[in-house]
Design a protein around this motif. Structure first.
Motif, mmCIF file in Angstrom:
data_model
loop_
_atom_site.group_PDB
_atom_site.id
_atom_site.type_symbol
_atom_site.label_atom_id
_atom_site.label_comp_id
_atom_site.label_asym_id
_atom_site.label_seq_id
_atom_site.Cartn_x
_atom_site.Cartn_y
_atom_site.Cartn_z
ATOM 1 N N LYS A 29 7.391 44.252 -64.493
ATOM 2 C CA LYS A 29 8.839 44.353 -64.290
ATOM 3 C C LYS A 29 9.165 44.724 -62.855
ATOM 4 O O LYS A 29 10.099 44.181 -62.252
ATOM 5 N N PHE A 30 8.386 45.629 -62.279
ATOM 6 C CA PHE A 30 8.631 46.083 -60.909
ATOM 7 C C PHE A 30 8.559 44.925 -59.920
ATOM 8 O O PHE A 30 9.470 44.720 -59.113
ATOM 9 N N PHE A 31 7.468 44.153 -59.972
ATOM 10 C CA PHE A 31 7.294 43.090 -58.989
ATOM 11 C C PHE A 31 8.303 41.962 -59.170
ATOM 12 O O PHE A 31 8.775 41.373 -58.194
ATOM 13 N N ILE A 32 8.627 41.663 -60.414
ATOM 14 C CA ILE A 32 9.608 40.603 -60.659
ATOM 15 C C ILE A 32 10.979 41.010 -60.128
ATOM 16 O O ILE A 32 11.729 40.190 -59.589
ATOM 17 N N GLU A 33 11.328 42.293 -60.273
ATOM 18 C CA GLU A 33 12.615 42.777 -59.781
ATOM 19 C C GLU A 33 12.629 42.929 -58.262
ATOM 20 O O GLU A 33 13.624 42.607 -57.612
ATOM 21 N N GLN A 34 11.522 43.407 -57.700
ATOM 22 C CA GLN A 34 11.470 43.659 -56.264
ATOM 23 C C GLN A 34 11.333 42.377 -55.447
ATOM 24 O O GLN A 34 11.876 42.274 -54.352
ATOM 25 N N VAL A 35 10.587 41.418 -55.995
ATOM 26 C CA VAL A 35 10.347 40.170 -55.263
ATOM 27 C C VAL A 35 10.683 38.994 -56.173
ATOM 28 O O VAL A 35 9.825 38.514 -56.927
ATOM 29 N N PRO A 36 11.922 38.523 -56.151
ATOM 30 C CA PRO A 36 12.311 37.384 -56.992
ATOM 31 C C PRO A 36 11.393 36.184 -56.745
ATOM 32 O O PRO A 36 11.025 35.888 -55.611
#
Length: 407
Positions: free
Chosen positions: A208-215
Motif C-alpha cells: 500500500k505504501f509504495f502504490i500510494e507514494q509512487v503512482p
C-alpha cells in the motif's frame, strides 16, 4: 419485525451485493443502536449510528481487553471512543478463526427480557452474514493477488510476447511501462517471533505504501520476499539513490516491528530489461548485510567489488578466507579472543582508533595492542594498502559465510 422477516431482509441484502455496510445498516435500523463492525485487529469495516446519536466514524478503534482476552465469546463492557465512555456489547465474527467483531453501543431501553432473546438472534444472523462477506472479500483479494503476482513474475522473467502487450496489460494495474523503471526486492526478518499473519499484514502495508507514494508501482510476492517494480519520477531522474532512501525512511515506521532488508537494481529505460534489474536487486539483497544500510536499501551499483564474490563457490570462498585471515579465527577460538571482530570494525571505521574503541567499549591502548597482535599473526602491516585490501575482501567473504556478525 419477527426473525423470519429479518432473515429475509438479510438474504436480500446479500443477494443485492450490499456488502458489510448494508448488513450493519439493516441491523442499526432494526435495533436503533450504533453498530460497529471491525476486523480482528480493530480496523473499522462498517460504522452506522441512528440520527439521534452523535458519534462520528473512526478508521480504527482500540479493542478493549475484555474483547481481546475473550475473543471467542460474546461480551460487554466499556469502550472509549473520542474520549467518551460508552457501554458496548460485542459478538465475535467467525467460527473456527476470529475474523472480526460486531459491537453495539449504548443499551436501548426496549431491551426488556422479552426482547433480549430475539435481539440476540438478530445480531447472530448479521454476524454470520458478515462472516460470509469477509471470507468472500478475502477470496477476491487472494485471486487478484495471484493474478498480480503472476504478472510480476512474467515481467521480471521477460515472459511476454512484446512491449506493446506489456504496456496494455500494465494499464489494467494502473502502470505505464513506456518509461524507465527499476526493481526493488524487500524481505521482512522476524525479530519478535511474530506470527505469519502479522508478516502478511506488514507486507500489505509495504504494498500500500509504495502504490500510494509512487503512482504506477506494482508489487508482487516471490517466495519469501516482495518485488516492487516502480517508475522513477521525472523530477528525480538524476537522484535514484537519495529518492529511494527517502522512501524507505518513510516506510520504516509502518513496519517498525520487523527488521527490513532490501536490494535495489539499476534503472532501465526499456521494460524488457527489468529482468536484469530484478537479478541485480536479488544480489544486492543477499549482500545487503555487508553494507551499513541501517534500514536503508542496498544498491547493486554501490556494492563495488563485493558483488564479484556472489557467484563464487563456497569452497573457493572458504579457501580465500583461510589464506587471508585464517590465523585470526584460529587464535580467537583457542584464546576466546575477538581479534577478527576488532579488525572488522577497524577497517569499516576507516582506521579511526577513537571510533573503534567506543564501538568495542575498550581503551585505545587495548585496541593498539590488538592491532599489533593482528599484524603479527597475519605477517603483514595494516599500513600497507594491498594488505588492507586483501584482508578487507576476506572479511567481506567472512560476512557472506556467516563467520562474523557484521553489525
Amino acid at each position: 419485525m419477527n426473525l423470519a422477516d429479518f432473515l429475509r431482509k438479510i438474504a436480500n441484502a446479500q443477494a443485492n451485493s450490499m456488502g458489510i455496510p448494508g448488513l450493519s445498516r439493516i441491523l442499526m435500523h432494526e435495533i436503533n443502536m450504533p453498530v460497529i463492525i471491525t476486523d480482528d485487529k480493530g480496523r473499522v469495516l462498517s460504522w452506522h449510528c441512528p440520527p439521534s446519536v452523535a458519534l462520528y466514524p473512526e478508521e480504527r478503534i482500540m479493542l478493549p481487553s475484555t474483547i481481546r482476552n475473550h475473543s471467542d465469546l460474546p461480551g460487554e463492557g466499556i469502550i472509549i471512543l473520542k474520549g467518551k465512555k460508552l457501554k458496548y456489547f460485542s459478538w465475535p465474527i467467525g467460527e473456527v478463526k476470529i475474523l472480526g467483531y460486531l459491537l453495539l453501543l449504548e443499551k436501548p431501553e426496549q431491551l426488556t427480557e422479552t426482547w433480549l432473546p430475539l435481539f440476540g438472534q438478530f445480531v447472530e444472523a448479521v454476524s454470520l452474514a458478515v462472516m460470509v462477506e469477509i471470507m468472500h472479500q478475502r477470496e477476491i483479494v487472494d485471486i487478484e493477488k495471484n493474478y498480480r503476482d503472476e504478472f510480476v513474475r512474467d515481467l521480471i522473467f521477460n515472459n511476454f510476447d512484446g512491449i506493446d502487450e506489456v504496456i496494455r496489460l500494465g494499464k489494467i494495474w494502473g502502470c505505464n511501462f513506456s518509461g524507465a523503471h527499476f526493481v526493488m526486492v524487500i524481505k521482512l526478518l522476524n525479530k519478535s517471533n511474530h506470527l505469519e499473519s502479522y508478516r502478511q499484514e506488514s507486507a500489505l502495508s509495504i504494498e500500500k505504501f509504495f502504490i500510494e507514494q509512487v503512482p504506477g508501482t506494482i508489487v508482487g510476492e516471490m517466495a519469501n520476499f516482495q518485488v516492487v517494480i516502480t517508475p522513477l519520477p521525472k523530477e528525480q531522474a538524476n537522484d535514484l539513490h537519495s529518492y529511494t532512501r527517502d522512501l524507505f525512511t518513510k516506510l520504516s515506521p509502518l513496519i517498525s516491528d520487523w527488521d527490513c532488508i532490501a536490494g535495489v537494481g539499476k534503472l532501465y529505460e526499456s521494460i524488457n530489461m527489468l529482468y536484469r534489474s530484478y537479478q541485480q536487486a536479488k544480489v544486492a539483497l543477499e549482500l545487503c548485510k555487508l553494507v551499513q544500510h541501517e534500514g536503508s536499501p542496498a544498491f547493486f551499483d554501490e556494492l563495488g567489488a563485493v558483488r564479484l564474490f556472489y557467484n563464487q563457490s563456497q569452497q573457493d570462498l572458504e579457501e580465500f578466507y583461510k589464506e587471508a585471515i585464517g590465523p585470526l579465527e584460529k587464535f580467537d577460538q583457542e584464546n576466546n579472543g575477538n581479534l577478527l571482530m576488532t579488525l572488522w570494525h577497524y577497517l569499516r571505521a576507516e582506521r579511526d582508533l577513537k571510533l573503534v574503541s567506543q564501538k568495542l567499549f575498550i581503551h585505545t591502548n587495548t585496541l593498539r595492542y590488538r592491532l599489533k597482535k593482528i599484524e603479527e599473526l597475519l605477517g603483514g602491516s595494516l599500513e600497507q594498502e594491498e594488505t588492507r585490501f586483501n584482508i578487507y575482501a576476506a572479511l567481506k567473504v567472512a560476512a557472506i559465510l556467516g563467520k562474523i556478525d557484521q553489525k
